[in-house]
Design a protein around this motif. Structure first.
Motif, PDB file in Angstrom:
ATOM      1  N   ARG A  13       0.821  -1.210   0.000  1.00 48.50           N
ATOM      2  CA  ARG A  13       0.000   0.000   0.000  1.00 48.50           C
ATOM      3  C   ARG A  13       0.853   1.258   0.000  1.00 48.50           C
ATOM      4  N   ILE A  14       2.053   1.162   0.538  1.00 54.36           N
ATOM      5  CA  ILE A  14       2.946   2.317   0.501  1.00 54.36           C
ATOM      6  C   ILE A  14       3.647   2.412  -0.843  1.00 54.36           C
ATOM      7  N   ILE A  19       5.104   4.237  -6.548  1.00 52.44           N
ATOM      8  CA  ILE A  19       5.680   3.823  -7.832  1.00 52.44           C
ATOM      9  C   ILE A  19       4.781   4.250  -8.982  1.00 52.44           C
ATOM     10  N   ALA A  20       3.463   4.105  -8.821  1.00 51.98           N
ATOM     11  CA  ALA A  20       2.536   4.512  -9.883  1.00 51.98           C
ATOM     12  C   ALA A  20       2.665   6.006 -10.168  1.00 51.98           C
ATOM     13  N   THR A  21       2.749   6.803  -9.112  1.00 46.59           N
ATOM     14  CA  THR A  21       2.906   8.251  -9.305  1.00 46.59           C
ATOM     15  C   THR A  21       4.228   8.576  -9.985  1.00 46.59           C
ATOM     16  N   SER A 178      13.776   1.415  -4.058  1.00 47.75           N
ATOM     17  CA  SER A 178      14.672   0.698  -3.140  1.00 47.75           C
ATOM     18  C   SER A 178      14.628   1.305  -1.746  1.00 47.75           C
ATOM     19  N   ILE A 179      14.735   2.634  -1.683  1.00 48.21           N
ATOM     20  CA  ILE A 179      14.726   3.297  -0.379  1.00 48.21           C
ATOM     21  C   ILE A 179      13.375   3.101   0.305  1.00 48.21           C
ATOM     22  N   THR A 180      12.304   3.275  -0.455  1.00 48.92           N
ATOM     23  CA  THR A 180      10.966   3.119   0.120  1.00 48.92           C
ATOM     24  C   THR A 180      10.723   1.681   0.571  1.00 48.92           C
ATOM     25  N   LEU A 183      12.618   1.255   3.826  1.00 47.56           N
ATOM     26  CA  LEU A 183      11.944   1.948   4.920  1.00 47.56           C
ATOM     27  C   LEU A 183      10.626   1.257   5.285  1.00 47.56           C
ATOM     28  N   SER A 184       9.867   0.870   4.250  1.00 49.10           N
ATOM     29  CA  SER A 184       8.580   0.227   4.532  1.00 49.10           C
ATOM     30  C   SER A 184       8.782  -1.145   5.171  1.00 49.10           C
ATOM     31  N   SER A 185       9.835  -1.886   4.733  1.00 52.22           N
ATOM     32  CA  SER A 185      10.112  -3.187   5.349  1.00 52.22           C
ATOM     33  C   SER A 185      10.471  -3.010   6.811  1.00 52.22           C
TER      34      SER A 185
END
Length: 469
Positions: A13-14, A19-21, A178-180, A183-185
């Motif tokens: 969800r994050i 990525i779409a944007t 990669s960064i997201t 961070l999300s993980s």
């Protein structure tokens, strides 16, 4: 717990909207760059054609094949010189009369962003033309020059213009993803730990912690969960203690009624024996009667506790209480071959405790446990300060089992097969009633219990005396 659907994952969800944007933004930038590149390539084409037209339309030198070849190489074009009848006079590319006839109506100016194209010798070209001044008087008879721009070069220029922002956008998307993802993980892992902690608390695990050193919303939430677990642990212990106390009252009531009947019969038997005994100073009979009286007092207090009432406090000199404990337990220690050192301050008085029987009951329990645990016991009574007195009991026994060390003062917790676990809870209850505290530790193969309570007055000496039994 059922495994959540991957499409409901917080990580997805994050990442998905981000990525779409980013892809949409990169696509829009690439399209805009492509259109802008087309415009720039056309403007460049205009400039090149205008330069060629300015140079050749007024040229005085002959526009033969050699000259046109040199110019074509410099301008990266193909040039065709035609006379007034449309006949080829010089050319840098192989072309037929039919091709020239079909090409001339298509030649246009550069006002349009989409000029016409033709295919010659397997390649596509953009076609433009201009007239040469003074053509009737020229020796080369060239009246018109056709300029062919390679369509492939034009397309490559447009693609290069659009490629840079596209590559930049894709590399940015890759880096951002990669960064997201990292961070999300990390965020999902911390939330997962928090979920496990909450489930553990719900299952009764109040000891493990989940808070970390990160001072953010999740870190503070983890701290709040740990605080909640700590409060629930205290509440659970309090509820457990209250339930144990209720059970203790019930057990005390049953035991007290049975003991009262037995003690009454024993005392009557001893008094009858004393009446028939010729020796009025029989110490054994006197000690037995004294112990029975004390036991009857304990039973009476147990009955009061079981009924939810509290016996009236009886302030007593702490030295008298200490000597009472010594006189009652010294014979037992002697019988068990246990060496007990009784130490106290040599002072007129150590002050009065709030309730003498409660202090005696607690001290008796601590010393009795020490006598049962080891063969060398030290019992010391002294002042902490003028308003507090401390009883220290040390033995060389095996110590407290680690499995019950944290719950040693809870009711019904004991390592003795024949024990009920009621003695040390009584000591703690007495300490709370007297306004003091009880604690214990084990150092150098010796176990020490310390019972400290306030006194109403004290006159402390500095000399210490001791006796052994």
């Amino acid at each position: 717990m059922p495994t959540p659907s991957p499409f409901r994952s917080l990580r997805l969800r994050i990442l998905a909207p981000l990525i779409a944007t980013a892809v949409l933004a990169a696509g829009l930038v690439s399209i805009a760059s492509y259109r802008l590149g087309t415009h720039w390539a056309t403007v460049e084409l205009q400039a090149r054609f205008a330069g060629i037209e300015r140079s050749l339309s007024v040229a005085n030198f002959p526009l033969n094949s050699m000259v046109l070849g040199s110019l074509a190489e410099l301008t990266q074009t193909e040039l065709i010189g035609l006379d007034a009848n449309g006949k080829v006079r010089a050319s840098t590319i192989e072309v037929t009369s039919t091709s020239i006839t079909a090409m001339r109506p298509l030649a246009s100016d550069l006002e349009s962003l989409s000029p016409v194209s033709v295919t010659l010798a397997g390649r596509r070209y953009r076609v433009f033309s201009f007239s040469v001044n003074g053509s009737p008087d020229r020796q080369d008879w060239v009246a018109e020059v056709v300029v062919l721009f390679d369509e492939q070069r034009f397309s490559d220029s447009r693609r290069r213009t659009a490629m840079l922002p596209l590559l930049t956008g894709l590399s940015t998307i890759a880096a951002l993803t990669s960064i997201t993802l990292w961070l999300s993980s990390r965020l999902v892992r911390r939330i997962g730990n928090l979920q496990e902690r909450v489930e553990g608390v719900a299952a009764g695990d109040f000891e493990s912690v989940v808070s970390d050193d990160v001072d953010d919303e999740i870190g503070r939430l983890g701290g709040a969960v740990d605080s909640m677990a700590s409060q629930l642990s205290q509440l659970w212990k309090q509820v457990h203690r209250q339930e144990s106390q209720k059970l203790l009252h019930q057990v005390a009531s049953g035991m007290a009624h049975q003991l009262r009947n037995s003690l009454t019969g024993a005392r009557m038997a001893i008094e009858l024996h004393a009446m028939s005994c010729t020796d009025d100073d029989d110490e054994g009979i006197q000690v037995a009667i004294q112990q029975l009286e004390r036991s009857e007092d304990y039973v009476r207090r147990l009955l009061l506790v079981a009924s939810g009432r509290q016996d009236e406090d009886r302030p007593t000199d702490v030295r008298v209480c200490f000597e009472d404990v010594q006189s009652s337990l010294a014979p037992m220690a002697k019988h068990l071959n246990v060496t007990v050192q009784w130490q106290s301050n040599e002072s007129i008085t150590l002050g009065q405790v709030k309730d003498g029987p409660a202090w005696v009951a607690a001290a008796t329990n601590l010393v009795h446990n020490a006598i049962q645990a080891g063969d060398e016991v030290v019992v010391r009574l002294d002042h902490v300060d003028p308003s507090n007195v401390r009883l220290t009991v040390t033995d060389n026994g095996p110590g407290v089992e680690p499995s019950i060390a944290d719950e040693l003062f809870e009711p019904f917790v004991t390592s003795k097969p024949e024990g009920m676990g009621l003695g040390l809870p009584l000591v703690r209850r007495a300490a709370e009633h007297l306004g003091g505290e009880v604690k214990w530790w084990r150092i150098d193969q010796q176990t020490t219990f310390q019972f400290e309570v306030p006194v109403t007055r004290a006159d402390v000496g500095s000399h210490t005396i001791g006796s052994e039994s």
